[in-house]
Design a protein around this motif. Structure first.
Motif, PDB file in Angstrom:
ATOM      1  N   THR A 190     -87.984 -23.313 -52.122  1.00 49.41           N
ATOM      2  CA  THR A 190     -88.311 -21.908 -51.851  1.00 49.41           C
ATOM      3  C   THR A 190     -88.485 -21.139 -53.154  1.00 49.41           C
ATOM      4  O   THR A 190     -89.441 -20.362 -53.312  1.00 49.41           O
ATOM      5  CB  THR A 190     -87.206 -21.263 -51.003  1.00 49.41           C
ATOM      6  N   GLU A 194     -92.022 -19.303 -54.393  1.00 59.06           N
ATOM      7  CA  GLU A 194     -92.086 -17.868 -54.659  1.00 59.06           C
ATOM      8  C   GLU A 194     -92.391 -17.582 -56.120  1.00 59.06           C
ATOM      9  O   GLU A 194     -93.150 -16.647 -56.439  1.00 59.06           O
ATOM     10  CB  GLU A 194     -90.767 -17.220 -54.260  1.00 59.06           C
ATOM     11  N   ASN A 198     -95.620 -15.423 -57.392  1.00 59.36           N
ATOM     12  CA  ASN A 198     -95.388 -14.187 -58.137  1.00 59.36           C
ATOM     13  C   ASN A 198     -95.925 -14.267 -59.555  1.00 59.36           C
ATOM     14  O   ASN A 198     -96.475 -13.288 -60.087  1.00 59.36           O
ATOM     15  CB  ASN A 198     -93.892 -13.858 -58.162  1.00 59.36           C
TER      16      ASN A 198
END
Length: 362
Positions: A190, A194, A198
């Motif tokens: 995860t 992310e 980002n």
């Protein structure tokens, strides 16, 4: 714990310069007057009647170590005659019922016992406490000859044993820190997903920073390797990771040296990490994408190194160093920095530790 086990731990450290559970649980209280025996049980002396779940877990899968070398309970049985005996051990918290058949000689017998630990439950032991173990000596008809109950204290799974004082000789067990590195954690997947999104949303227009090939480990080139490491450091800084010096525990042991270590899920949730917590966290992330890492120890401190080429043996010319305590500071850009390495520095290869059988706790 046998001394051979401690010696094996050094295989992954480098310096620069039981029996099955029985189906028969119907134990009858003794009316046996033919056999008379006394039973005395002691826990491994160096641990001072205290269970350290992290140490037991760290040694559980060591390769080239026989199970009878991983014993923690020592029994003395004094019998008035020879007989085919059975030893039964029960405890609800730490072990499955353990039954060992043993030929008991007349006179004094010494038995080192390997019990069936509930390893999957260890991660839930987050505070210290006390527990009782029941030892029963049975005859071949499952009649109880004698019973011994012992009380042991236990420590949290977060308490890592890094040294033992065995009769004045210090055994270095800092390799146990590797048990807190967890490249298998789903949280890492995860985090990486992310972070990549980002990072490229923010730096996708900058060729020197963006990651068009995703997490590629060593597959592209040196510059791309460095960009991946930097993206991870920057993301942890962006998430608000702060330095926390918490290491002490309530332990008053005189033969066991230990400190508190956060699991990676705790560090990510609390956004706090000391030098060990930060090092095992970043090592977990880098190992997940195939970048080989080393925990680097010096007196009172730990930082991280990674190989520029994928080597699992430390070579100074091949290493980059990460001072993870700087991640949360305004100087986070200095996290990747040069380090003065001396003969006091110890390098622990995560990959080599895995090869000898030290696995992630969580």
């Amino acid at each position: 714990m046998k001394k051979q086990v401690i010696l094996l731990l050094f295989l992954a450290v480098a310096m620069i310069a039981g029996c099955s559970k029985s189906d028969d649980n119907n134990v009858t209280p003794s009316t046996n007057t033919e056999i008379k025996a006394k039973l005395n049980v002691e826990f491994e002396e160096v641990f001072e009647n205290t269970i350290y779940p992290s140490a037991i877990f760290s040694t559980a899968s060591l390769k080239n170590v026989q199970k009878d070398q991983l014993t923690y309970f020592n029994l003395k049985i004094n019998s008035d005659k020879e007989f085919d005996g059975r030893i039964r051990v029960t405890n609800d918290k730490f072990i499955n019922e353990t039954i060992v058949d043993k030929e008991i000689k007349q006179g004094e017998n010494t038995v080192s016992l390997n019990v069936l630990w509930k390893f999957d439950n260890f991660v839930n032991i987050t505070t210290p406490g006390y527990t009782h173990f029941k030892f029963e000596l049975l005859d071949k008809n499952n009649k109880v000859i004698t019973t011994e109950n012992i009380q042991l204290s236990y420590r949290s799974i977060n308490e890592c044993v890094f040294a033992l004082n065995e009769n004045g000789k210090i055994s270095d067990t800092r390799i146990f820190f590797v048990s807190y590195v967890n490249e298998d954690s789903k949280l890492i997947d995860t985090f990486l997903s992310e972070t990549l999104k980002n990072h490229n949303d923010k730096f996708g227009h900058e060729d020197m920073l963006n990651l068009p090939y995703g997490w590629a480990g060593y597959q592209i080139d040196d510059d791309y390797l460095a960009k991946q490491v930097w993206a991870i450091i920057y993301r942890l800084h962006e998430l608000g990771m702060q330095y926390s010096s918490i290491t002490d525990t309530s332990n008053s042991a005189t033969k066991v040296f230990s400190q508190n270590v956060r699991f990676i899920n705790e560090s990510l949730k609390l956004k706090n990490a000391n030098c060990v917590d930060g090092s095992v966290l970043v090592a977990s992330i880098l190992e997940k994408i195939g970048i080989r890492t080393f925990l680097v120890l010096e007196p009172g401190h730990m930082f991280l190194a990674y190989s520029k080429t994928g080597k699992i043996e430390p070579e100074l010319s091949d290493l980059k160093f990460l001072e993870t305590t700087l991640i949360g500071s305004s100087n986070y850009y200095n996290t990747i920095k040069e380090k003065k390495i001396t003969n006091k520095n110890i390098f622990i290869s995560i990959k080599k530790a895995r090869e000898i059988g030290i696995k992630p706790i969580q």
